[in-house]
Design a protein around this motif. Structure first.
Motif, PDB file in Angstrom:
ATOM      1  N   THR A 114     -12.476  -2.564  19.784  1.00 42.45           N
ATOM      2  CA  THR A 114     -12.578  -3.978  19.418  1.00 42.45           C
ATOM      3  C   THR A 114     -14.018  -4.265  19.010  1.00 42.45           C
ATOM      4  O   THR A 114     -14.942  -3.587  19.435  1.00 42.45           O
ATOM      5  CB  THR A 114     -12.198  -4.882  20.604  1.00 42.45           C
ATOM      6  OG1 THR A 114     -13.074  -4.604  21.712  1.00 42.45           O
ATOM      7  CG2 THR A 114     -10.756  -4.650  21.033  1.00 42.45           C
ATOM      8  N   ALA A 115     -14.211  -5.264  18.201  1.00 42.13           N
ATOM      9  CA  ALA A 115     -15.553  -5.684  17.783  1.00 42.13           C
ATOM     10  C   ALA A 115     -16.324  -4.571  17.079  1.00 42.13           C
ATOM     11  O   ALA A 115     -17.542  -4.555  17.090  1.00 42.13           O
ATOM     12  CB  ALA A 115     -16.354  -6.195  18.992  1.00 42.13           C
ATOM     13  N   ASP A 274     -17.298  -3.470  26.316  1.00 42.06           N
ATOM     14  CA  ASP A 274     -17.909  -4.244  25.242  1.00 42.06           C
ATOM     15  C   ASP A 274     -19.195  -3.593  24.748  1.00 42.06           C
ATOM     16  O   ASP A 274     -19.485  -3.582  23.546  1.00 42.06           O
ATOM     17  CB  ASP A 274     -18.163  -5.682  25.693  1.00 42.06           C
ATOM     18  CG  ASP A 274     -18.986  -5.781  26.969  1.00 42.06           C
ATOM     19  OD1 ASP A 274     -19.083  -4.780  27.709  1.00 42.06           O
ATOM     20  OD2 ASP A 274     -19.534  -6.876  27.236  1.00 42.06           O
ATOM     21  N   ASN A 277     -18.170  -0.528  22.631  1.00 36.97           N
ATOM     22  CA  ASN A 277     -17.728  -0.908  21.289  1.00 36.97           C
ATOM     23  C   ASN A 277     -18.906  -1.235  20.380  1.00 36.97           C
ATOM     24  O   ASN A 277     -18.928  -0.852  19.212  1.00 36.97           O
ATOM     25  CB  ASN A 277     -16.781  -2.109  21.375  1.00 36.97           C
ATOM     26  CG  ASN A 277     -15.341  -1.706  21.619  1.00 36.97           C
ATOM     27  OD1 ASN A 277     -14.635  -1.342  20.692  1.00 36.97           O
ATOM     28  ND2 ASN A 277     -14.918  -1.758  22.868  1.00 36.97           N
TER      29      ASN A 277
END
Length: 346
Positions: A114-115, A274, A277
């Protein structure tokens, strides 16, 4: 000493020694603040891990405030670690070079990326269609040759059968993955392929009296003695030989360069998913990919990466990569090894 402890002057000096990476990145990674956050990734160990740390993770840490650490382990061991920690991963991010990302996906050990803003820029075949992994670099195979013995760069795998090279050829045993790829590319060069390996064996029979070796560690002595002029291997090892002072060049065959993908994944349930990513997004940035190409001669996976002329002459472009059907190869590999031992090995 971490980057958060060095002076600006030391940091700029270090980048000057590395090459052309900018002091601070721009884009998705730069916009995020991970001050005080940690990222643990598997790494390949040795000088390769050190180069990746300096070219990718250290600048990423400087830009975001994260603190990245690589744990040295080869791909098979990394997959085993990922399996053993399923449900409670201690490593956030894994790097693979042997196709382990597909196994990890099938067994539910990784989570979709993601991202990663540049994921869609990566060509099909270098990223998972469901977004579970991405190849952030590629080790390109091709033809290594002594430039003092062969004046014009080889153009094709068919060149291994040229009479003027007789007695000056070496190629890896089929127990080496590059040996399997050489067999397949010979088959392709003479009208066959993964689904018709016969032309590959027929071509290899014509050079079976040449030198057969086992591993990359044999390359310096093979080229260093001067009797071996031409070997099928990869751009990274060609660069290592060049830096050791040997007059070795790398040629991209017209059939294409078989690709060994260097992939990145995020462990399912990773505590710092996070950050992982964002780090993968940074890996795909042209600036980082140029530096990896400069330091190791790995091919950039992002087509938007434009290498300087001096690198472009030595590193195949992503468009020049030959995609092999690894699933079909693996299905037949045992049979090929048995036949190779019977017909080729001495």
């Amino acid at each position: 000493m971490g980057l958060d402890r060095v002076s600006r002057r030391q940091f700029v000096s270090g980048l000057a020694a590395l090459g052309s990476l900018p002091l601070l990145p721009t884009g998705a990674a730069a916009a995020q603040d991970f001050a005080g956050r940690s990222l643990i990734s598997s790494g390949f160990g040795g000088s390769t891990m050190d180069i990746i740390q300096k070219a990718v993770f250290d600048p990423f840490d400087k830009a975001t405030g994260a603190r990245s650490t690589q744990v040295p382990m080869q791909s098979a061991a990394a997959l085993a670690r990922l399996k053993s920690e399923a449900g409670n991963p201690q490593i956030d991010m894994y790097q693979f070079s042997g196709g382990q990302e597909d196994v990890a996906k099938k067994e539910g050990l990784i989570q979709p990326l993601t991202a990663v803003s540049q994921l869609d820029d990566i060509p099909v075949g270098l990223r998972d269609p469901d977004g579970s992994w991405v190849a952030w670099a590629v080790i390109a195979e091709g033809i290594l040759y002594r430039k003092d013995k062969i004046k014009e760069p080889p153009r094709s795998y068919r060149d291994f059968l040229k009479p003027e090279y007789k007695g000056h050829i070496a190629f890896p045993a089929i127990t080496n993955g590059y040996g399997v790829d050489f067999l397949v590319m010979l088959a392709r060069a003479f009208g066959g392929g993964e689904d018709n390996i016969e032309p590959g064996f027929e071509a290899m029979k014509k050079i079976k009296g040449e030198t057969i070796f086992k591993a990359a560690s044999d390359l310096p002595s093979l080229f260093g003695q001067g009797d071996i002029w031409i070997i099928p291997y990869d751009s990274g090892n060609a660069f290592k030989l060049q830096t050791s002072g040997l007059p070795v060049g790398f040629a991209t065959p017209e059939e294409g360069s078989p690709a060994v993908n260097i992939t990145a994944v995020v462990a399912k349930g990773a505590k710092n998913a996070d950050v992982a990513n964002a780090a993968i997004d940074y890996m795909l940035r042209p600036e980082a990919q140029i530096e990896i190409a400069r330091q190791m001669r790995w091919t950039a996976s992002n087509p938007k990466t434009k290498l300087p002329a001096d690198l472009a002459a030595e590193v195949p472009d992503v468009s020049q990569l030959a995609k092999l059907n690894r699933a079909l190869i693996n299905e037949q590999r045992a049979q090929w090894i048995e036949r190779w031992n019977r017909e080729i090995a001495r």
